[in-house]
Design an enzyme around this catalytic site. Structure first.
Site, PDB file in Angstrom:
ATOM      1  N   LEU A  11       0.841  -1.203   0.000  1.00  0.00           N
ATOM      2  CA  LEU A  11       0.000   0.000   0.000  1.00  0.00           C
ATOM      3  C   LEU A  11       0.877   1.253   0.000  1.00  0.00           C
ATOM      4  CD1 LEU A  11      -2.877  -0.976   2.465  1.00  0.00           C
ATOM      5  CD2 LEU A  11      -2.506  -1.623   0.071  1.00  0.00           C
ATOM      6  N   ALA A  12       0.763   2.002  -1.079  1.00  0.00           N
ATOM      7  CA  ALA A  12       1.608   3.188  -1.237  1.00  0.00           C
ATOM      8  C   ALA A  12       0.777   4.410  -1.581  1.00  0.00           C
ATOM      9  CB  ALA A  12       2.647   2.941  -2.320  1.00  0.00           C
ATOM     10  N   ARG A  18       2.335  15.147   6.186  1.00  0.00           N
ATOM     11  CA  ARG A  18       3.154  15.579   7.321  1.00  0.00           C
ATOM     12  C   ARG A  18       4.638  15.606   6.992  1.00  0.00           C
ATOM     13  NH1 ARG A  18       1.810  12.092  12.178  1.00  0.00           N
ATOM     14  NH2 ARG A  18       3.190  13.515  13.294  1.00  0.00           N
ATOM     15  N   GLY A 144      -3.698   0.279  16.284  1.00  0.00           N
ATOM     16  CA  GLY A 144      -4.757  -0.684  16.546  1.00  0.00           C
ATOM     17  C   GLY A 144      -4.278  -1.650  17.619  1.00  0.00           C
ATOM     18  N   ARG A 319      33.234  10.267  -7.806  1.00  0.00           N
ATOM     19  CA  ARG A 319      31.873  10.458  -8.316  1.00  0.00           C
ATOM     20  C   ARG A 319      31.504   9.312  -9.261  1.00  0.00           C
ATOM     21  NH1 ARG A 319      32.087  16.092 -10.882  1.00  0.00           N
ATOM     22  NH2 ARG A 319      30.002  15.472 -11.547  1.00  0.00           N
TER      23      ARG A 319
HETATM   24  C1  UD1 Z   1      -2.993   1.203  10.474  1.00  0.00           C
HETATM   25  C2  UD1 Z   1      -3.778   0.038  11.081  1.00  0.00           C
HETATM   26  C3  UD1 Z   1      -3.480   0.010  12.578  1.00  0.00           C
HETATM   27  C4  UD1 Z   1      -2.005  -0.152  12.821  1.00  0.00           C
HETATM   28  C5  UD1 Z   1      -1.236   0.933  12.096  1.00  0.00           C
HETATM   29  C6  UD1 Z   1       0.239   0.604  12.131  1.00  0.00           C
HETATM   30  C7  UD1 Z   1      -5.820  -0.177   9.768  1.00  0.00           C
HETATM   31  C8  UD1 Z   1      -7.259   0.090   9.698  1.00  0.00           C
HETATM   32  N1  UD1 Z   1      -5.182   0.263  10.823  1.00  0.00           N
HETATM   33  O1  UD1 Z   1      -3.501   2.388  11.052  1.00  0.00           O
HETATM   34  O2  UD1 Z   1      -4.170  -1.059  13.181  1.00  0.00           O
HETATM   35  O3  UD1 Z   1      -1.713  -0.122  14.207  1.00  0.00           O
HETATM   36  O4  UD1 Z   1      -1.603   1.007  10.701  1.00  0.00           O
HETATM   37  O5  UD1 Z   1       0.993   1.656  11.626  1.00  0.00           O
HETATM   38  O6  UD1 Z   1      -5.317  -0.827   8.862  1.00  0.00           O
HETATM   39  N2  UD1 Z   1      -3.565   3.418   2.840  1.00  0.00           N
HETATM   40  C9  UD1 Z   1      -3.950   3.425   1.534  1.00  0.00           C
HETATM   41  N3  UD1 Z   1      -5.220   3.757   1.223  1.00  0.00           N
HETATM   42  C10 UD1 Z   1      -6.144   4.061   2.151  1.00  0.00           C
HETATM   43  C11 UD1 Z   1      -5.741   4.081   3.506  1.00  0.00           C
HETATM   44  C12 UD1 Z   1      -4.439   3.745   3.826  1.00  0.00           C
HETATM   45  O7  UD1 Z   1      -3.134   3.123   0.652  1.00  0.00           O
HETATM   46  O8  UD1 Z   1      -7.286   4.325   1.791  1.00  0.00           O
HETATM   47  C13 UD1 Z   1      -2.185   3.064   3.177  1.00  0.00           C
HETATM   48  C14 UD1 Z   1      -1.425   4.248   3.738  1.00  0.00           C
HETATM   49  O9  UD1 Z   1      -0.693   4.871   2.702  1.00  0.00           O
HETATM   50  C15 UD1 Z   1      -0.487   3.624   4.735  1.00  0.00           C
HETATM   51  C16 UD1 Z   1      -1.217   2.396   5.208  1.00  0.00           C
HETATM   52  O10 UD1 Z   1      -2.209   2.119   4.230  1.00  0.00           O
HETATM   53  O11 UD1 Z   1       0.726   3.216   4.113  1.00  0.00           O
HETATM   54  C17 UD1 Z   1      -1.827   2.570   6.583  1.00  0.00           C
HETATM   55  O12 UD1 Z   1      -2.803   3.573   6.561  1.00  0.00           O
HETATM   56  P1  UD1 Z   1      -2.975   4.603   7.744  1.00  0.00           P
HETATM   57  O13 UD1 Z   1      -4.135   5.458   7.436  1.00  0.00           O
HETATM   58  O14 UD1 Z   1      -1.695   5.247   8.060  1.00  0.00           O
HETATM   59  O15 UD1 Z   1      -3.388   3.626   8.927  1.00  0.00           O
HETATM   60  P2  UD1 Z   1      -3.245   3.876  10.470  1.00  0.00           P
HETATM   61  O16 UD1 Z   1      -4.378   4.701  10.928  1.00  0.00           O
HETATM   62  O17 UD1 Z   1      -1.872   4.287  10.795  1.00  0.00           O
END
Ligand code: UD1
Ligand code: CA
Length: 451
Positions: A11-12, A18, A144, A319
């Protein structure tokens, strides 16, 4: 053991706001390699022959980097950021091809090790439907929480949705997950968004598996393995962890470092045993150093090859395209770019060797410059085997100095020098006997007469 097929979904699609940068978050680097490339290397080493990289709508640069780092990666686009489960489902058509295991990894977690990913895959091979990497952070806020019962993982509760008792749990979700490939799609399709963030949470796969009578497990990992990057400060902290690992690996491989904490390595730096690195040396991407070579203090190397027993620095700059032969010497304030120095060649002080070839045993005197650039294009300089370039010479490319030839100090060489000849390209010295004392008497006479 039968080889199990594995798809990694990376997932990227993160926004990375930030980071306060125009560069997408996962294209930032540690150890001179993008965060995304680190993760793709780990999933590949963990046995994922297929990979889907989920990118956001304006992430062509991310897609390009994914294709570079993992040539047969499939790019899936998540047009709206509706949660981690929604993001994985952007790769639905690839998931439908059918795999034994599916690994889900976040692209902003660059220190994840192949070993950890393999442990998660092993849990699936052993009969779990979902395996989650758990860790115990100093501060669990925001993560989580893993709700367990004995060895079983019952559910993952996101921080925002957790009650007080659940928030007291210190085992957290690191974000890495493996799923049984035969059941992954069915579970993902059941996930809804009735939660605090109105997002489709991947973590709900755990409770859904339990409801279906399937097994979910947690595997405890080191915090570094799941260290996520959201800010430049975290990027720097993660870089520090990586540098520690790279230095430890170099020491383990037989590299001598007097002050390893002052040496900066790249993820792809290749150092043979018996290489010595003095303090304050920086390795950019693409450096290989052969056995017995010494890199003296305050040198900067990138895209360079240093041969056996060669000596670089102190204060040298290699270089990209610098290839230093066996036993060759590149001394202080010498810069080498896109040039070969054959075995035993020397440039001991203050020189620029750009776009050239220096033959075996040739000596480049102090202050020599390869004038490779005329403001529009670059040209090459050839210095033959055993040639001697006198100090402070300018070799104006394209030009060649033949084997065994001499160039007198202070020459500007614009024409090819035949082998074994002497070239002098400077104004002949003129001596005016008594000139200085005449000047002094004239000045003295002028002062007396008040003029
Ligand atoms: C997520 C986990 C959480 C965990 C934490 C660890 C879920 C619901 N929660 O929370 O349990 O403790 O990571 O760091 O999975 N992303 C997408 N598309 C989206 C949403 C997210 O590609 O629609 C990717 C983000 O780029 C990121 C990753 O998924 O790389 C995690 O998403 P993020 O929103 O940061 O999740 P957290 O709330 O941190
Ligand atoms: Ca996160």
């Amino acid at each position: 053991m039968i080889k199990r097929t594995c798809l990694a979904v990376v997932l990227a699609a993160g926004e990375g706001t930030r980071m306060r940068s125009s560069l997408p978050k996962v294209l930032h680097q540690i150890g001179n390699e993008t965060l995304l490339a680190h993760v793709l290397r780990a999933v590949s080493q963990a046995g994922a022959a297929d990979c889907a990289v989920v990118v956001g709508p304006d992430h062509d640069a991310v897609a390009k980097e994914a294709a570079r780092a993992f040539p047969n990666a499939t790019i899936a686009r998540q047009m709206q950021r509706l949660g981690t489960a929604h993001a994985v489902l952007a790769a639905r058509s690839i998931l439908e091809r059918g795999f034994d295991d599916v690994l889900v990894v976040f692209a902003d977690t660059p220190l994840v090790s192949a070993e950890t990913l393999r442990t998660l895959r092993d849990a699936i091979a052993d009969g779990a439907t979902v395996a989650v990497a758990g860790f115990t952070p100093d501060d669990p806020a925001g993560y989580g929480r893993l709700i367990t019962d004995g060895g079983k993982l019952i559910a993952i509760r996101e921080h925002k949705d957790a009650n007080e008792a659940e928030r007291a749990i210190d085992l957290c979700n690191g974000g890495l997950m493996a799923l049984d490939g035969r059941r992954a799609l069915a579970l993902l399709d059941q996930i809804g968004n009735a939660n605090a963030k109105k997002e489709y949470y991947l973590t709900d796969a755990v409770a859904l598996a339990n409801e279906a009578g399937l097994k979910a497990v947690a595997v405890e990992v080191e915090e570094d393995d799941v260290r996520g990057i959201n800010t430049k400060a975290q990027l720097a902290e993660t870089e520090a962890v990586l540098q520690k690992r790279l230095r430890a690996a170099a020491l383990e491989a037989g590299v001598t470092m007097i002050a390893p904490e002052t040496v900066f390595l790249s993820a792809d730096t290749k150092l043979a045993g018996d290489v010595t690195i003095e303090p304050y040396v920086i390795f950019g991407a693409g450096v290989t150093v052969e056995s017995g070579a010494v890199i003296h203090a305050f040198s900067h190397l990138a895209g360079a090859h240093v041969g056996e027993g060669a000596s670089i620095g102190p204060f040298a700059r290699l270089r990209p395209g610098a290839r230093i032969g066996k036993g060759a010497r590149v001394g202080n304030y010498v810069e080498v770019k896109e040039a070969v120095m054959e075995a035993g060649a020397k440039a001991n002080h203050l020189a620029y060797i750009g776009d050239g070839h220096v033959g075996e045993g040739a000596n480049i005197g102090a202050g020599t410059i390869f004038c490779n650039y005329d403001g529009a294009s670059k040209s090459r300089t050839e210095v033959g085997k055993g040639a001697f370039i006198g100090s402070n010479s300018a070799l104006v490319a394209p030009v060649s100095v033949g084997d065994g030839a001499y160039v007198g100090s202070g020459s500007v060489i614009t024409e090819n020098v035949p082998a074994d000849s002497l070239a002098l390209g400077r104004v002949r010295q003129v001596i005016k006997e008594g000139w200085a004392s005449r000047l002094r008497s004239l000045k003295a006479a002028g002062k007396k007469s008040g003029g």
